[in-house]
Structures are given as structure tokens and as C-alpha cells.
Design a protein around this motif. Structure first.
Motif, PDB file in Angstrom:
ATOM      1  N   ALA A  38      26.372   8.727  -3.604  1.00  0.00           N
ATOM      2  CA  ALA A  38      27.703   8.334  -3.124  1.00  0.00           C
ATOM      3  C   ALA A  38      28.068   6.944  -3.636  1.00  0.00           C
ATOM      4  CB  ALA A  38      27.738   8.366  -1.603  1.00  0.00           C
ATOM      5  N   ALA A  39      27.118   6.008  -3.550  1.00  0.00           N
ATOM      6  CA  ALA A  39      27.382   4.654  -4.030  1.00  0.00           C
ATOM      7  C   ALA A  39      27.690   4.654  -5.522  1.00  0.00           C
ATOM      8  CB  ALA A  39      26.191   3.747  -3.729  1.00  0.00           C
ATOM      9  N   ASP A  40      26.947   5.451  -6.291  1.00  0.00           N
ATOM     10  CA  ASP A  40      27.189   5.514  -7.736  1.00  0.00           C
ATOM     11  C   ASP A  40      28.603   6.002  -8.037  1.00  0.00           C
ATOM     12  OD1 ASP A  40      24.648   4.594  -8.267  1.00  0.00           O
ATOM     13  OD2 ASP A  40      23.798   6.582  -8.680  1.00  0.00           O
ATOM     14  N   GLN A  41      29.032   7.047  -7.323  1.00  0.00           N
ATOM     15  CA  GLN A  41      30.356   7.611  -7.580  1.00  0.00           C
ATOM     16  C   GLN A  41      31.473   6.678  -7.086  1.00  0.00           C
ATOM     17  OE1 GLN A  41      30.926  10.198  -9.424  1.00  0.00           O
ATOM     18  NE2 GLN A  41      28.788  10.830  -9.630  1.00  0.00           N
ATOM     19  N   PHE A  42      31.303   6.081  -5.918  1.00  0.00           N
ATOM     20  CA  PHE A  42      32.314   5.127  -5.443  1.00  0.00           C
ATOM     21  C   PHE A  42      32.413   3.931  -6.386  1.00  0.00           C
ATOM     22  CE2 PHE A  42      31.614   6.858  -0.968  1.00  0.00           C
ATOM     23  CZ  PHE A  42      32.826   7.527  -0.950  1.00  0.00           C
ATOM     24  N   LEU A  60      36.392  11.340  -4.965  1.00  0.00           N
ATOM     25  CA  LEU A  60      36.119  12.651  -4.378  1.00  0.00           C
ATOM     26  C   LEU A  60      34.633  12.986  -4.445  1.00  0.00           C
ATOM     27  CD1 LEU A  60      37.055  15.374  -3.232  1.00  0.00           C
ATOM     28  CD2 LEU A  60      37.492  16.108  -5.585  1.00  0.00           C
ATOM     29  N   TYR A  61      34.004  12.741  -5.607  1.00  0.00           N
ATOM     30  CA  TYR A  61      32.574  12.999  -5.746  1.00  0.00           C
ATOM     31  C   TYR A  61      31.765  12.101  -4.811  1.00  0.00           C
ATOM     32  CZ  TYR A  61      33.634  15.692  -9.982  1.00  0.00           C
ATOM     33  OH  TYR A  61      34.111  16.619 -10.872  1.00  0.00           O
ATOM     34  N   GLY A  62      32.209  10.859  -4.647  1.00  0.00           N
ATOM     35  CA  GLY A  62      31.520   9.960  -3.727  1.00  0.00           C
ATOM     36  C   GLY A  62      31.600  10.452  -2.300  1.00  0.00           C
ATOM     37  N   ALA A  63      32.786  10.908  -1.885  1.00  0.00           N
ATOM     38  CA  ALA A  63      32.958  11.418  -0.533  1.00  0.00           C
ATOM     39  C   ALA A  63      32.104  12.665  -0.316  1.00  0.00           C
ATOM     40  CB  ALA A  63      34.428  11.725  -0.277  1.00  0.00           C
ATOM     41  N   GLU A  64      32.043  13.529  -1.333  1.00  0.00           N
ATOM     42  CA  GLU A  64      31.225  14.735  -1.207  1.00  0.00           C
ATOM     43  C   GLU A  64      29.755  14.361  -1.008  1.00  0.00           C
ATOM     44  OE1 GLU A  64      30.266  18.798  -3.749  1.00  0.00           O
ATOM     45  OE2 GLU A  64      30.412  16.869  -4.770  1.00  0.00           O
ATOM     46  N   ALA A  65      29.253  13.411  -1.792  1.00  0.00           N
ATOM     47  CA  ALA A  65      27.859  12.993  -1.669  1.00  0.00           C
ATOM     48  C   ALA A  65      27.607  12.350  -0.304  1.00  0.00           C
ATOM     49  CB  ALA A  65      27.504  12.021  -2.791  1.00  0.00           C
ATOM     50  N   PRO A  98      26.769   4.243  17.618  1.00  0.00           N
ATOM     51  CA  PRO A  98      26.825   5.071  16.415  1.00  0.00           C
ATOM     52  C   PRO A  98      25.722   4.696  15.444  1.00  0.00           C
ATOM     53  CG  PRO A  98      28.567   3.443  16.396  1.00  0.00           C
ATOM     54  CD  PRO A  98      27.942   3.361  17.748  1.00  0.00           C
ATOM     55  N   THR A  99      25.222   5.669  14.734  1.00  0.00           N
ATOM     56  CA  THR A  99      24.202   5.414  13.728  1.00  0.00           C
ATOM     57  C   THR A  99      24.844   4.785  12.499  1.00  0.00           C
ATOM     58  OG1 THR A  99      24.490   7.552  12.637  1.00  0.00           O
ATOM     59  CG2 THR A  99      22.973   7.473  14.533  1.00  0.00           C
ATOM     60  N   PRO A 100      24.051   4.152  11.635  1.00  0.00           N
ATOM     61  CA  PRO A 100      24.625   3.629  10.386  1.00  0.00           C
ATOM     62  C   PRO A 100      25.350   4.702   9.581  1.00  0.00           C
ATOM     63  CG  PRO A 100      22.454   2.700  10.739  1.00  0.00           C
ATOM     64  CD  PRO A 100      22.641   3.756  11.798  1.00  0.00           C
ATOM     65  N   GLU A 101      24.788   5.916   9.543  1.00  0.00           N
ATOM     66  CA  GLU A 101      25.429   7.008   8.806  1.00  0.00           C
ATOM     67  C   GLU A 101      26.803   7.329   9.396  1.00  0.00           C
ATOM     68  OE1 GLU A 101      22.326   6.978   9.826  1.00  0.00           O
ATOM     69  OE2 GLU A 101      21.156   7.100   7.955  1.00  0.00           O
ATOM     70  N   GLN A 102      26.904   7.337  10.725  1.00  0.00           N
ATOM     71  CA  GLN A 102      28.190   7.604  11.352  1.00  0.00           C
ATOM     72  C   GLN A 102      29.189   6.496  11.054  1.00  0.00           C
ATOM     73  OE1 GLN A 102      26.643   8.079  15.349  1.00  0.00           O
ATOM     74  NE2 GLN A 102      27.107  10.273  15.350  1.00  0.00           N
ATOM     75  N   GLN A 103      28.708   5.264  10.987  1.00  0.00           N
ATOM     76  CA  GLN A 103      29.593   4.141  10.697  1.00  0.00           C
ATOM     77  C   GLN A 103      30.171   4.210   9.290  1.00  0.00           C
ATOM     78  OE1 GLN A 103      30.657   1.307  12.313  1.00  0.00           O
ATOM     79  NE2 GLN A 103      29.826   1.925  14.279  1.00  0.00           N
ATOM     80  N   ALA A 104      29.431   4.801   8.381  1.00  0.00           N
ATOM     81  CA  ALA A 104      29.837   4.789   6.969  1.00  0.00           C
ATOM     82  C   ALA A 104      30.383   6.119   6.487  1.00  0.00           C
ATOM     83  CB  ALA A 104      28.650   4.379   6.094  1.00  0.00           C
ATOM     84  N   THR A 105      30.372   7.151   7.341  1.00  0.00           N
ATOM     85  CA  THR A 105      30.823   8.478   6.935  1.00  0.00           C
ATOM     86  C   THR A 105      32.217   8.746   7.471  1.00  0.00           C
ATOM     87  OG1 THR A 105      28.551   9.324   6.959  1.00  0.00           O
ATOM     88  CG2 THR A 105      30.319  10.956   6.992  1.00  0.00           C
ATOM     89  N   ALA A 106      33.080   9.287   6.635  1.00  0.00           N
ATOM     90  CA  ALA A 106      34.403   9.718   7.074  1.00  0.00           C
ATOM     91  C   ALA A 106      34.341  11.197   7.426  1.00  0.00           C
ATOM     92  CB  ALA A 106      35.424   9.499   5.957  1.00  0.00           C
ATOM     93  N   GLU A 107      35.091  11.560   8.452  1.00  0.00           N
ATOM     94  CA  GLU A 107      35.119  12.967   8.863  1.00  0.00           C
ATOM     95  C   GLU A 107      35.542  13.868   7.718  1.00  0.00           C
ATOM     96  OE1 GLU A 107      37.520  15.805  12.069  1.00  0.00           O
ATOM     97  OE2 GLU A 107      37.571  13.623  12.257  1.00  0.00           O
ATOM     98  N   THR A 108      36.465  13.371   6.900  1.00  0.00           N
ATOM     99  CA  THR A 108      36.991  14.175   5.807  1.00  0.00           C
ATOM    100  C   THR A 108      36.077  14.183   4.580  1.00  0.00           C
ATOM    101  OG1 THR A 108      38.352  12.237   5.336  1.00  0.00           O
ATOM    102  CG2 THR A 108      39.416  14.075   6.447  1.00  0.00           C
ATOM    103  N   ASP A 109      34.890  13.587   4.678  1.00  0.00           N
ATOM    104  CA  ASP A 109      33.919  13.718   3.584  1.00  0.00           C
ATOM    105  C   ASP A 109      33.461  15.172   3.461  1.00  0.00           C
ATOM    106  OD1 ASP A 109      34.027  11.044   2.977  1.00  0.00           O
ATOM    107  OD2 ASP A 109      32.160  10.522   4.005  1.00  0.00           O
ATOM    108  N   ARG A 110      33.535  15.894   4.546  1.00  0.00           N
ATOM    109  CA  ARG A 110      33.055  17.279   4.560  1.00  0.00           C
ATOM    110  C   ARG A 110      34.235  18.219   4.391  1.00  0.00           C
ATOM    111  NH1 ARG A 110      30.533  14.386   8.570  1.00  0.00           N
ATOM    112  NH2 ARG A 110      28.273  14.128   8.319  1.00  0.00           N
ATOM    113  N   THR A 111      34.254  18.935   3.287  1.00  0.00           N
ATOM    114  CA  THR A 111      35.346  19.859   3.001  1.00  0.00           C
ATOM    115  C   THR A 111      34.779  21.220   2.616  1.00  0.00           C
ATOM    116  OG1 THR A 111      35.391  19.211   0.660  1.00  0.00           O
ATOM    117  CG2 THR A 111      36.827  17.994   2.166  1.00  0.00           C
ATOM    118  N   ASN A 112      35.623  22.239   2.734  1.00  0.00           N
ATOM    119  CA  ASN A 112      35.186  23.551   2.263  1.00  0.00           C
ATOM    120  C   ASN A 112      35.408  23.649   0.755  1.00  0.00           C
ATOM    121  OD1 ASN A 112      37.916  24.370   1.730  1.00  0.00           O
ATOM    122  ND2 ASN A 112      38.152  24.891   3.905  1.00  0.00           N
ATOM    123  N   LEU A 113      34.927  24.724   0.183  1.00  0.00           N
ATOM    124  CA  LEU A 113      34.970  24.878  -1.275  1.00  0.00           C
ATOM    125  C   LEU A 113      36.395  24.831  -1.803  1.00  0.00           C
ATOM    126  CD1 LEU A 113      33.684  25.476  -4.012  1.00  0.00           C
ATOM    127  CD2 LEU A 113      33.758  27.917  -3.431  1.00  0.00           C
TER     128      LEU A 113
END
Length: 254
Positions: free
Chosen positions: A81-85, A67-72, A32-47
Motif C-alpha cells: 500500500a505504501a509503495d502504491q500511495f 486505487l492500487y494502494g487502497a486495494e492493498a 481503535p487499532t493502528p490498522e483501523q486508524q489507517a484504513t478507509a472503509e472504502t478500501d474494500r470494494t467488490n470486483l
């Protein structure tokens, strides 16, 4: 009713990707890439999902900034994302502290810093939630002696600002301000028993065509800090089936 509201708000946080992304079926296994290691599937949501969560989180700054961190993160905007988390972490949000540990471990949006990553992981494990304890210990095993020494120094500074002793009172003050703005019924009707809604993307508040049910926002347990922490503890302590992946090496360095 209490449990249903809790899981309606929190599954995207409580069960977010603590394990590496799996290779697609039929394809060779790939690291897995670093991005995959740090990204949650539920970071991506519809409007609609995002807007529902945003409005319900309005009374809870930890949930809102999380929520804003997950969106970023879902957009690959790791510095944002780091700023919001980090903002959410100031309000005792252990999940956001965990996400920061992964961001620093994998060097997303800034240079990798494994000592600081461990310090955030240690902070996330402060309440001894099993998933976070396991990840913290796996990270510790990967650190050099010099990194361990610096991690302990970094951790002391983080605890002063983000540990529960400082962050929970900060959250409680914010919740008290939100609670003061909640208006009850003049006839004594509990707000939990009435329809509280808001239009999504325009329209009339009364047309009922495309609205968000905001009753969970006013659930009484959410407006009581002690009950809120108890529900959060129960969710995290019971989520024993979530797997935690080993930290990946950075730039080929163990």
C-alpha cells in the motif's frame, strides 16, 4: 454533469476514513487499532467496483496508483500500500500523501516514524485542504522537539520530489500523453454524448450485458489539468463535515 462525474470517481478518496473506527453498537468502547486508524472503509470494494475505477483511472496515474494502494490497504498489505500511495504521490495526489502519513505514524508495514509521518502530512496539507491541515497540526502537537527538527529536514527533501512544483508538471505530462491517445468522432460528435463502454470479465463489447460505462474517463474537464485541479480543490474544500481523529500514542509513548 461535471460535479456528478467528479463525485462518482472521487468519493472513496475524498471521504475516506479520516476518523477512528467507531465501536460496534452495544459493545464497550475500545481503542481503535493502528490498522483501523489507517484504513478507509472504502478500501474494500467488490470486483465490479474495482474494475470500474481501474478502467476510468487509466488516463490518470495518480488515481490508478491511489486505487492500487487502497486495494492493498484493504487487504492489510501495508508495505505494498505504501509503495502504491508513494507512486500516486509523485503525481501530486494529496490524498495518497495523507495516507502515507498515517501509515508511517502507525508503523504499518515498516517501523513507525512520526517525524516522517508529519513530513508527509505537511505535504498533504500543501493546498490547505481543511481536513489535512487539522491532522497535520494534531500530529505536530504530538512530536518531541527532536522529532520536529527531523520532520522539517525530511519535509524539505519530500517537497523537492513530491511538492506541487515538481509533481503537478509530472502529472500534466502524463495527462498530455493520455489526451493524445483519445480519439474523437470523425463527424464532430462530442465523446461526452456517446456511449463508451467496455466488457467486464469477458463477453462481447457489443452485447451490453455486463459492461462498464467509460464516459467519465473521457469527460473534457478530466483531460484538462487546470480544470481537473479546480474540481479536486472544490471537492476537498467543500468536504467540511469529515472528522479527523487524534493520532494515537505508539507503544504507550505519548
Amino acid at each position: 454533469m461535471q460535479r456528478r462525474f467528479a463525485l462518482w470517481i472521487a468519493p472513496w478518496a475524498a471521504l475516506a476514513a479520516l476518523a477512528p473506527a467507531a465501536a460496534s453498537a452495544g459493545s464497550p468502547a475500545a481503542a481503535p487499532t493502528p490498522e483501523q486508524q489507517a484504513t478507509a472503509e472504502t478500501d474494500r470494494t467488490n470486483l465490479r467496483e474495482f474494475e470500474t475505477r481501474r478502467r476510468i483511472a487509466a488516463t490518470h496515474p495518480n488515481e490508478l496508483y491511489r486505487l492500487y494502494g487502497a486495494e492493498a490497504a484493504g487487504k492489510g498489505e501495508w508495505r505494498a500500500a505504501a509503495d502504491q500511495f508513494r507512486r500516486a504521490a509523485r503525481y501530486a495526489d494529496k490524498y495518497s500523501q495523507h495516507r502515507l502519513s498515517l501509515i508511517y505514524w502507525h508503523g504499518l508495514g515498516q517501523p513507525a516514524d512520526r517525524a516522517l509521518a508529519y513530513a508527509w502530512a505537511d505535504l498533504a496539507a500543501e493546498r490547505r485542504y481543511p481536513q489535512f491541515l487539522l491532522l497535520r497540526e494534531k500530529m505536530w502537537l504530538e512530536l518531541s522537539e527532536a522529532e520536529r527538527e527531523r520532520a522539517l529536514r525530511e519535509g524539505r527533501a519530500l517537497y523537492d520530489q513530491y511538492g506541487d512544483a515538481a509533481a503537478k508538471p509530472r502529472f500534466e505530462r502524463a495527462l498530455a500523453r493520455a489526451r493524445a491517445q483519445v480519439t474523437g468522432s470523425r463527424t464532430g460528435t462530442s465523446v461526452d454524448r456517446v456511449q463508451v463502454s467496455a466488457p467486464l470479465g469477458g463477453g462481447s463489447l457489443f452485447d451490453g450485458g455486463d459492461s462498464i460505462d467509460l464516459r467519465p474517463m473521457y469527460a473534457q474537464w478530466r483531460l484538462d489539468a487546470h480544470r481537473y485541479w479546480a474540481v479536486e480543490d472544490a471537492i476537498w474544500q467543500s468536504a467540511g463535515s469529515v472528522d479527523v481523529g487524534l493520532p494515537e500514542t505508539l507503544n504507550g509513548t505519548p
